[in-house]
Structures are given as C-alpha cells and as structure tokens.
Design a protein around this motif. Structure first.
Motif, PDB file in Angstrom:
ATOM      1  N   ALA A  42       0.749  -1.348   0.004  1.00 42.53           N
ATOM      2  CA  ALA A  42       0.271  -0.382   0.413  1.00 42.53           C
ATOM      3  C   ALA A  42       1.105   1.633   0.113  1.00 42.53           C
ATOM      4  CB  ALA A  42      -0.845   0.221   0.876  1.00 42.53           C
ATOM      5  N   ASP A  43       1.972   1.193   0.596  1.00 41.80           N
ATOM      6  CA  ASP A  43       2.979   2.299   0.984  1.00 41.80           C
ATOM      7  C   ASP A  43       3.571   1.934  -0.472  1.00 41.80           C
ATOM      8  OD1 ASP A  43       2.412   2.748   3.387  1.00 41.80           O
ATOM      9  OD2 ASP A  43       3.754   1.851   4.260  1.00 41.80           O
ATOM     10  N   TYR A  44       3.819   1.305  -1.350  1.00 37.34           N
ATOM     11  CA  TYR A  44       4.365   1.483  -2.472  1.00 37.34           C
ATOM     12  C   TYR A  44       3.656   1.947  -3.521  1.00 37.34           C
ATOM     13  CZ  TYR A  44       5.939   0.114  -7.351  1.00 37.34           C
ATOM     14  OH  TYR A  44       6.779  -0.135  -8.224  1.00 37.34           O
ATOM     15  N   LYS A  47       2.778   6.020  -3.203  1.00 37.18           N
ATOM     16  CA  LYS A  47       3.969   6.806  -3.258  1.00 37.18           C
ATOM     17  C   LYS A  47       3.989   6.926  -4.485  1.00 37.18           C
ATOM     18  CE  LYS A  47       7.059   7.525   0.683  1.00 37.18           C
ATOM     19  NZ  LYS A  47       5.875   8.031   1.041  1.00 37.18           N
ATOM     20  N   LYS A  48       3.852   5.770  -5.342  1.00 36.15           N
ATOM     21  CA  LYS A  48       3.643   5.890  -7.493  1.00 36.15           C
ATOM     22  C   LYS A  48       2.452   6.531  -7.918  1.00 36.15           C
ATOM     23  CE  LYS A  48       5.814   3.534  -9.873  1.00 36.15           C
ATOM     24  NZ  LYS A  48       7.125   3.977 -10.367  1.00 36.15           N
ATOM     25  N   VAL A  49       1.174   6.427  -6.745  1.00 38.27           N
ATOM     26  CA  VAL A  49       0.347   7.397  -7.401  1.00 38.27           C
ATOM     27  C   VAL A  49       0.179   9.103  -6.858  1.00 38.27           C
ATOM     28  CG1 VAL A  49      -2.588   8.114  -6.918  1.00 38.27           C
ATOM     29  CG2 VAL A  49      -1.598   5.614  -7.545  1.00 38.27           C
ATOM     30  N   LEU A 105      -6.862  -2.715   4.460  1.00 37.09           N
ATOM     31  CA  LEU A 105      -5.141  -2.627   4.105  1.00 37.09           C
ATOM     32  C   LEU A 105      -6.043  -1.328   3.019  1.00 37.09           C
ATOM     33  CD1 LEU A 105      -2.057  -3.035   3.395  1.00 37.09           C
ATOM     34  CD2 LEU A 105      -2.778  -4.657   1.600  1.00 37.09           C
ATOM     35  N   TYR A 106      -7.382  -1.524   1.889  1.00 40.01           N
ATOM     36  CA  TYR A 106      -7.656  -0.397   1.487  1.00 40.01           C
ATOM     37  C   TYR A 106      -8.036   0.803   1.736  1.00 40.01           C
ATOM     38  CZ  TYR A 106     -11.975   2.779  -0.631  1.00 40.01           C
ATOM     39  OH  TYR A 106     -12.358   3.344  -2.000  1.00 40.01           O
ATOM     40  N   GLN A 112      -2.744   6.901   3.648  1.00 40.80           N
ATOM     41  CA  GLN A 112      -1.123   7.146   2.640  1.00 40.80           C
ATOM     42  C   GLN A 112      -1.678   8.012   1.609  1.00 40.80           C
ATOM     43  OE1 GLN A 112      -0.365   5.874   6.222  1.00 40.80           O
ATOM     44  NE2 GLN A 112       1.169   6.011   4.298  1.00 40.80           N
ATOM     45  N   LEU A 113      -2.786   8.256   0.807  1.00 38.33           N
ATOM     46  CA  LEU A 113      -2.609   8.773  -0.291  1.00 38.33           C
ATOM     47  C   LEU A 113      -3.267  10.181   1.030  1.00 38.33           C
ATOM     48  CD1 LEU A 113      -4.156   6.881  -2.236  1.00 38.33           C
ATOM     49  CD2 LEU A 113      -2.353   8.010  -3.077  1.00 38.33           C
ATOM     50  N   ARG A 114      -3.502  10.683   1.578  1.00 33.49           N
ATOM     51  CA  ARG A 114      -4.066  11.685   2.524  1.00 33.49           C
ATOM     52  C   ARG A 114      -2.609  12.036   2.980  1.00 33.49           C
ATOM     53  NH1 ARG A 114      -8.766   8.466   3.962  1.00 33.49           N
ATOM     54  NH2 ARG A 114     -10.537   9.132   2.691  1.00 33.49           N
TER      55      ARG A 114
END
Length: 148
Positions: A42-44, A47-49, A105-106, A112-114
């Motif tokens: 999820a972290d990966y 960051k990619k997004v 996880l979702y 993480q996006l926030r």
C-alpha cells in the motif's frame, strides 16, 4: 494489490440512488486487494500514485503530478480486479482478500494517499455502487505490486 488508475475530468459514486462521493479533476482509482498484500504494498502504491506525472504542462506534455494541478482522488475498492479467468467462463475470485483484510488495507492505502497531501473521496466498501467518470485523455494506467 492491483490498481486501475484513470485520469478524469470528474467522477462520482452513487449508492441506492444517492451520490456519496464526487471529485473534479484528478484520478479515479479502482483498488483490488489480494490475500497476502501488506502495508508495504500500500505504501509503494500510494507513493507511485502521488508522484505519477500524467497531467499536461504548458507544452502539452504529460509532465505534471496530481499535486501540480490541485487534483483529487476517488478511490473505490473493487475485488473483481483480482479475477482469474484462465479456466472456464465464470471468473474465480480466490486471490481476492477476505473483506476484513481487504477493508483494513484499502483504508490504510487511502490514509497513505492523504498523508501525501491528497484529497481522497471513497466509495462504499462492499456496497453495490454506480461509478460515473469522464476519462480525460483517455489516460488509464494499471499498477500491480506483483510487478514492482
């Protein structure tokens, strides 16, 4: 984890006739969580997004990130992204995480996006949703943590 990202002009989610989320310019994410996915996955992906440069600059080149354009994200959980269609005509969803694991996880992924400074609207986990979007470009990119 698997994500289908679409660059959108606008997107929305409706449940039982009521619009529960909508965004303007940004990304529509369909997010599939499979058994065994981790917070590292999820972290990966967050960051990619967050850093993906697919918005056009003044020269018309895809060179700007969602941050650069002040975009928003609409994130929708979708276990069907993990469909296995190799045998027969009815897809198998055996690789999809169980609801409790997938929900956790979702939700972590969205947080993480926030934490990357993004505005994130969501669908309703486990509900029958109508998702409307206007794909801008069109630009559609698939991320899969099996292919990091």
């Amino acid at each position: 984890m698997r994500i289908v990202l679409q660059r959108v002009s606008h997107a929305s989610v409706t449940v039982a006739g009521q619009t529960i989320s909508n965004i303007n310019q940004g990304f529509m994410l369909l997010v599939g969580v499979k058994t065994g996915d981790t917070k590292d996955d999820a972290d990966y992906l967050a960051k990619k997004v967050s850093k993906l440069r697919v918005f056009e600059d003044a020269q018309g080149k895809m060179n700007l990130s969602i941050h650069d354009v002040g975009g928003e994200i609409l994130s929708v959980s979708q276990f069907t992204l993990l469909a296995d269609t190799r045998k027969g005509n009815r897809p198998s969803f055996i690789k999809a995480a169980q609801p409790d694991e997938a929900t956790a996880l979702y939700e972590y992924f969205n947080e993480q996006l926030r934490s990357e400074g993004l505005t994130v609207a969501t669908g309703a986990f486990g509900e029958h949703m109508q998702v409307a979007l206007e794909n801008d470009g069109p630009v559609t990119i698939i991320f899969d943590t099996e292919n990091k």
